[in-house]
Write an enzyme that holds these catalytic residues in place. Structure first.
Site: not given
Length: 395
Positions: A111, A346-349
């Site tokens: 992100h 969701l791992f900032c993606a």
């Protein structure tokens, strides 16, 4: 490297902590802690005093900047700006772009490299390094405007896959575009490779590099940065303020480093970079990656998330889907019953991870994908025993 040592499990036993969440935050190196401890007795203002403490601290701060510039191979026309982290660095760069600039990204980005840009062209996440290069070659000729920036990750924080940045840089430059690189995940694993990326801008974070929180870097060509309004207005960024309120802004790093800078963070980050240059973890990490990925492949209802082919180059990050278990509850169980730290989410993606979860569910024949993935990541201090403990716990 500093370590918490043993942690107590739910049943009362104690085990050494298996930190498999290093991609989120790497533990602090002993050399970094020592450098900070050595500096603290001399703690003083940077750029704002003539006393012995201020002189020493100013020197330490600027030497940290030189360390970063040397590692990146930057020249006299480039600048190194200390930021809070990679996200802060990309937001700074986004603010500094010319008004008519268009930014080209891929759909597989963190992100930090998806959200700050004003005018964007987002290319689909490619299925291979070759496809990434071909997609950029096809797209750039059709994008209008004199100021183009390609912004891409060097290594995915979701899959660990290494992107062909040097080849993408060659394509970008051939069509008159600049390229910015999110090096947050590559820098801890291969800092010596940063100078060979061919990037116009690079951003990374200290807390991924075995240094404490709060320090990051944006490094690259100075012209856009010197032409832009300061990222923060205040002391240090202003070279002269007239009685009528007119401001003459500084050029160089000071223009975007208003306020008292994070001296300790800059020194810690530079010390970590110097320490990592003396380490070549690739062979050891490749062995751990093979052990983890081979073990996961043997587990039923577990599927690795990947974008590129299975043999693509990667760093020590593996994300996977587990069917039939709540990811959050599984992570808690791994921590409390096995002394293992992993990351879920969701791992900032989000777009990329949701896509890969759906593909993993299809391969496993599931009706719907899990809502979250599990990520195991490792680096200095990770052992084969830590990998084996994770695999045994998942089994």
């Amino acid at each position: 490297m500093l370590s918490p040592g043993e942690v107590k499990l739910r049943d009362g036993r104690s085990v050494d902590f298996a930190n498999l969440d290093i991609a989120a935050t790497a533990p602090c190196l002993r050399a970094v802690a020592d450098a900070v401890a050595d500096l603290l007795p001399y703690y003083g203002s940077v750029h704002r005093g003539a006393g012995a403490l201020s002189e020493r601290c100013t020197r330490e701060y600027e030497q940290a900047r030189e360390t970063v510039a040397d590692l990146l191979g930057h020249g006299s026309d480039d600048t190194v700006i200390f930021t809070r982290n990679t996200t802060d660095a990309f937001n700074l760069l986004a603010r500094a772009l010319p008004e008519d600039a268009t930014v080209v990204t891929f759909g597989g980005e963190h992100h930090a490299n998806l959200l700050p840009w004003r005018r964007t062209v987002r290319l689909a996440a490619p299925r291979s390094p070759e496809e990434a290069v071909e997609a950029l070659e096809r797209s750039l000729p059709g994008i209008q405007g004199p100021n183009l920036l390609v912004s891409v990750t060097a290594a995915s924080n979701v899959t660990g896959e290494v992107w062909p940045v040097a080849r993408l840089a060659e394509v970008a430059h051939r069509f008159g575009a600049r390229i910015a690189v999110d090096a947050a995940q590559l820098a801890p694993h291969a800092p010596a490779r940063l100078a060979g990326l061919g990037a116009d801008y690079a951003a990374f974070s200290g807390h991924k590099l075995y240094a404490p929180f709060g320090a990051g870097v944006l490094a690259g060509r100075a012209d856009w940065l010197d032409a832009a309004e300061p990222y923060l207005a205040g002391g240090g960024a202003s070279a002269h303020v007239a009685d009528d309120g007119a401001v003459h802004w500084a050029t160089g790093p000071a223009r975007h480093e208003a306020g008292t800078p994070n001296l300790v963070g800059a020194v810690a980050l530079a010390t970590a970079l110097r320490s990592l240059r003396q380490v070549d973890p690739q062979h050891r990490e490749d062995a751990l990656l093979h052990r983890l990925r081979d073990g996961l492949a043997r587990l039923p209802h577990v599927e690795e998330l990947r974008l590129f082919p299975a043999d693509a180059e990667r760093v020590g990050i593996v994300s996977f889907a587990v069917l039939g278990a709540d990811p959050g509850e599984l992570a808690v169980t791994l921590g409390r019953d096995h002394g293992i730290g992993v990351r879920t989410g969701l791992f900032c993606a989000h777009p990329l991870t949701r896509r890969l979860l759906a593909e993993a569910a299809d391969r496993l024949g599931a009706e719907r994908p899990p809502a979250q993935a599990i990520r195991a990541s490792f680096g200095l201090g990770t052992t084969e025993a830590h990998i084996d403990r994770l695999l045994a716990a998942l089994q």
